[in-house]
Write an enzyme that holds these catalytic residues in place. Structure first.
Site, PDB file in Angstrom:
ATOM      1  CG  ASN A  13       4.828  13.457  -1.109  1.00 23.16           C
ATOM      2  OD1 ASN A  13       4.724  13.374   0.113  1.00 23.16           O
ATOM      3  ND2 ASN A  13       4.675  12.404  -1.908  1.00 23.16           N
ATOM      4  CE1 TYR A  69       3.044   7.434  -3.902  1.00 27.79           C
ATOM      5  CE2 TYR A  69       4.334   8.930  -5.277  1.00 27.79           C
ATOM      6  CZ  TYR A  69       3.580   8.702  -4.143  1.00 27.79           C
ATOM      7  OH  TYR A  69       3.349   9.729  -3.257  1.00 27.79           O
ATOM      8  NE  ARG A  70       2.361  -1.401 -10.125  1.00 24.61           N
ATOM      9  CZ  ARG A  70       1.264  -1.927  -9.582  1.00 24.61           C
ATOM     10  NH1 ARG A  70       1.300  -2.463  -8.373  1.00 24.61           N
ATOM     11  NH2 ARG A  70       0.127  -1.924 -10.252  1.00 24.61           N
ATOM     12  CD1 TRP A 108      -0.626   9.075  -8.967  1.00 21.65           C
ATOM     13  CD2 TRP A 108       1.434   9.904  -8.800  1.00 21.65           C
ATOM     14  NE1 TRP A 108      -0.536  10.095  -9.860  1.00 21.65           N
ATOM     15  CE2 TRP A 108       0.731  10.636  -9.782  1.00 21.65           C
ATOM     16  CE3 TRP A 108       2.755  10.267  -8.505  1.00 21.65           C
ATOM     17  CZ2 TRP A 108       1.299  11.677 -10.482  1.00 21.65           C
ATOM     18  CZ3 TRP A 108       3.318  11.311  -9.210  1.00 21.65           C
ATOM     19  CH2 TRP A 108       2.591  12.002 -10.178  1.00 21.65           C
ATOM     20  CD  GLU A 138       7.507  12.136   1.965  1.00 23.18           C
ATOM     21  OE1 GLU A 138       7.592  13.317   1.575  1.00 23.18           O
ATOM     22  OE2 GLU A 138       6.418  11.544   2.096  1.00 23.18           O
ATOM     23  CG  ASP A 184       0.967  -4.987  -5.722  1.00 22.22           C
ATOM     24  OD1 ASP A 184       1.763  -4.647  -4.830  1.00 22.22           O
ATOM     25  OD2 ASP A 184       0.409  -4.191  -6.491  1.00 22.22           O
TER      26      ASP A 184
HETATM   27  C1  LIG Z   1       8.238  -1.739  -2.338  1.00 21.84           C
HETATM   28  C2  LIG Z   1       7.060  -0.810  -2.198  1.00 21.84           C
HETATM   29  C3  LIG Z   1       6.310  -0.487  -3.326  1.00 21.84           C
HETATM   30  C4  LIG Z   1       5.213   0.380  -3.218  1.00 21.84           C
HETATM   31  N1  LIG Z   1       4.491   0.661  -4.348  1.00 21.84           N
HETATM   32  C5  LIG Z   1       3.470   1.536  -4.274  1.00 21.84           C
HETATM   33  C6  LIG Z   1       2.762   1.890  -5.456  1.00 21.84           C
HETATM   34  O1  LIG Z   1       3.016   1.399  -6.539  1.00 21.84           O
HETATM   35  N2  LIG Z   1       1.765   2.827  -5.349  1.00 21.84           N
HETATM   36  C7  LIG Z   1       1.444   3.415  -4.136  1.00 21.84           C
HETATM   37  O2  LIG Z   1       0.560   4.287  -4.099  1.00 21.84           O
HETATM   38  N3  LIG Z   1       2.077   3.065  -2.999  1.00 21.84           N
HETATM   39  C8  LIG Z   1       3.085   2.149  -3.034  1.00 21.84           C
HETATM   40  N4  LIG Z   1       3.767   1.811  -1.900  1.00 21.84           N
HETATM   41  C9  LIG Z   1       3.357   2.397  -0.609  1.00 21.84           C
HETATM   42  C10 LIG Z   1       3.756   3.866  -0.522  1.00 21.84           C
HETATM   43  O3  LIG Z   1       5.117   4.024  -0.799  1.00 21.84           O
HETATM   44  C11 LIG Z   1       3.438   4.441   0.863  1.00 21.84           C
HETATM   45  O4  LIG Z   1       2.051   4.372   1.067  1.00 21.84           O
HETATM   46  C12 LIG Z   1       3.956   5.855   1.061  1.00 21.84           C
HETATM   47  O5  LIG Z   1       3.674   6.285   2.368  1.00 21.84           O
HETATM   48  C13 LIG Z   1       3.346   6.818   0.078  1.00 21.84           C
HETATM   49  O6  LIG Z   1       3.882   8.100   0.263  1.00 21.84           O
HETATM   50  P1  LIG Z   1       2.975   9.402   0.272  1.00 21.84           P
HETATM   51  O7  LIG Z   1       2.121   9.326   1.518  1.00 21.84           O
HETATM   52  O8  LIG Z   1       3.945  10.510   0.327  1.00 21.84           O
HETATM   53  O9  LIG Z   1       2.155   9.368  -0.960  1.00 21.84           O
HETATM   54  C14 LIG Z   1       4.855   0.932  -1.966  1.00 21.84           C
HETATM   55  C15 LIG Z   1       5.621   0.614  -0.833  1.00 21.84           C
HETATM   56  C16 LIG Z   1       6.702  -0.262  -0.944  1.00 21.84           C
HETATM   57  C17 LIG Z   1       7.503  -0.617   0.288  1.00 21.84           C
END
Ligand SMILES: Cc1cc2nc3c(=O)[nH]c(=O)nc-3n(C[C@H](O)[C@H](O)[C@H](O)COP(=O)(O)O)c2cc1C
Length: 481
Positions: free
Chosen positions: A166, A170-171, A184, A230, A279
């Site tokens: 995956n 996640y910041r 996450w 992805e 955020d």
């Molecule tokens: C700039 C940016 C920062 C993000 N930061 C976070 C974060 O810190 N934690 C989180 O869970 N999702 C964050 N997201 C949203 C996730 O990247 C998004 O939900 C993604 O689909 C998660 O992937 P996954 O489904 O494979 O877990 C962020 C999105 C963007 C565009």
């Protein structure tokens, strides 16, 4: 066909006059990301390369996704066309079509699904054993942020049972020169992998790629259903097989075109306070406990560029990403909820706090069926308020939406509140973290079969012939002073 890597993207932006290089000294403390923000606010959103970052040798690039034109170049097409092409993939052959022809067409589309796996890093990379995060221009965005955060990471994990990878964005908060917070959220795939490792009592390998080609970055944000990883999504869009290379100290492969890769691990027995962080919501997200990422090794391209972004109150480039996701996934959402005509995940409502959906209503209670389907579909599950309107309303026209929402409901009858539901982790208004309620508003016209016994009034519209005559007359007037 997409960009080879981040530097290929930067070269293209130079050619397209969508580029500024800032050679003046700029600080990573609030200054750099605010320059990106002001450029976005001015409406241009040009890609910016900061070449003289105070205290760092590595340049920073920002505003990678800040215009729809750029997003379309990254995707190779408009998001809606890509969504329709994906929808088309599972189209059964037409009667006039040969089965073999249709099969070949599908195979061509699916050709990018299997990544090419490489064992060795290209010679342009070096492996750094003495980990030192202080080398990297990680930015602090808002005055009360807990410190510097990596804001555009592609975090790669793998399922301990199946090995399926995956990649999620996640910041990550920088704690010191070797460790970072891993934000996450509980519903995301990285957190799901984490729970599985925790259950097994195993240490989890994690790699964080910084500055891959922008399509990989976008893929990490895309809300993909679990069976589609992805990299396969990347392959579906670009119609090429992605190149992944074996990690030096982690048990998985990651994109071979990254500028910088942090290889490390997470021990599920450890956690630490993360945040606050300014955020997407326009607020600081509160401090919560998250896992700690320890870095073992760093893999670095020769002369790397570090990517960053800013999120906060409207308007920032996450809006372009969010809207592109909405348009790309709408045809796929319609596969599961076919009565949906259109949807608007509203940027003013931080995308997940309110969604407007128009439907072709066919049976009594249809609007509620769609609300529940929305709450049960992928990351649409985060929608706090779901507003359903008839298909005569353009969901992207706020005036029409408010007109329907206010004139087609009787609140006691048409608003449902569902307590005790999951919420988005970023929802600070719910009394508990990740747990609160949902609101559904049925703003469709009400029917007798729904117990509505008064006549429903017709909406106003002018007769076609009168409209045409007035249009003609007005043409004459407009030429008069
Ligand atoms: C700039 C940016 C920062 C993000 N930061 C976070 C974060 O810190 N934690 C989180 O869970 N999702 C964050 N997201 C949203 C996730 O990247 C998004 O939900 C993604 O689909 C998660 O992937 P996954 O489904 O494979 O877990 C962020 C999105 C963007 C565009």
């Amino acid at each position: 066909m997409t960009y080879d890597d981040l530097q290929d993207f930067i070269s293209d932006r130079k050619k397209k006059n969508d580029f500024i290089q800032i050679d003046d000294e700029v600080s990573t403390e609030l200054e750099l990301t605010w320059i990106l923000s002001e450029e976005e606010r001015a409406g241009k959103g040009r890609t910016i390369l900061f070449d003289n970052v105070k205290g760092y040798d590595i340049p920073v690039v920002g505003n990678i996704f800040s215009t729809q034109e750029k997003m379309n170049s990254i995707l190779g097409d408009k998001p809606e066309n890509i969504g329709n092409a994906m929808r088309n993939l599972i189209r059964p052959p037409k009667e006039s079509e040969s089965l073999i022809g249709r099969g070949m067409e599908m195979l061509k589309e699916l050709g990018g699904l299997r990544p090419k796996l490489h064992d060795r890093l290209p010679s342009s990379y070096s492996v750094i054993d003495s980990v030192d995060l202080d080398r990297y221009p990680i930015c602090t965005t808002w005055p009360d942020d807990a410190g510097p955060f990596i804001t555009l990471p592609v975090v790669i994990t793998s399922d301990p049972e199946t090995g399926r990878k995956n990649a999620g964005m996640y910041r990550m908060q920088k704690y010191d020169s070797e460790t970072m917070g891993m934000h996450w959220q509980i519903h995301k795939d990285g957190a799901k992998h984490f729970d599985e490792y925790k259950e097994k009592g195993k240490i989890m390998d994690v790699s964080v790629t910084l500055g891959t080609d922008p399509l990989t970055i976008f893929s990490a944000v895309a809300p993909l259903p679990d069976p589609l990883d992805e990299f396969s999504f990347w392959g579906l869009i670009s119609k090429e097989r992605p190149n992944l290379v074996k990690g030096q100290s982690v048990d998985h492969h990651y994109p071979m075109n990254s500028e910088i890769v942090l290889e490390g691990y997470i021990d599920s027995s450890e956690s630490r306070i993360e945040g606050p962080f300014g955020d997407h919501t326009g607020y600081y997200s509160l401090q919560e406990v998250f896992p700690i990422f320890h870095i073992r090794k760093i893999v670095e391209k020769k002369n790397p560029v570090y990517p960053t972004t800013i999120v906060g109150k409207l308007w920032h480039e996450d809006v372009i990403m969010g809207k592109s996701i909405e348009r790309l996934f709408l045809p796929l959402v319609k596969l599961q909820i076919p009565e949906i005509v259109d949807m608007n995940t509203m940027e003013e409502a931080v995308f997940h706090d309110m969604i407007v959906v128009s439907i072709k209503k066919r049976f009594p209670g249809h609007a509620k069926k769609v609300m529940f389907a929305v709450w049960g579909t992928g990351q649409l599950m985060f929608s706090k308020i779901v507003l359903i309107v008839d298909d005569d309303i353009n969901v992207h026209d706020r005036k029409q939406v408010i007109w329907a929402m206010s004139t087609r409901i009787d609140p006691a009858r048409d608003v449902i509140i569902i307590p005790g539901t999951h919420t988005d982790t970023l929802d600070h208004a719910s009394s508990l973290l990740n747990y609160g309620s949902k609101m559904g508003i049925d703003a469709t016209r009400k029917w007798k079969s729904e117990g509505f016994n008064r006549p429903w009034p017709e909406t106003l519209s002018m007769k076609q012939d009168i409209q045409e005559r007035v249009d003609q007359l007005r043409k004459k007037f407009t030429n008069q002073n």
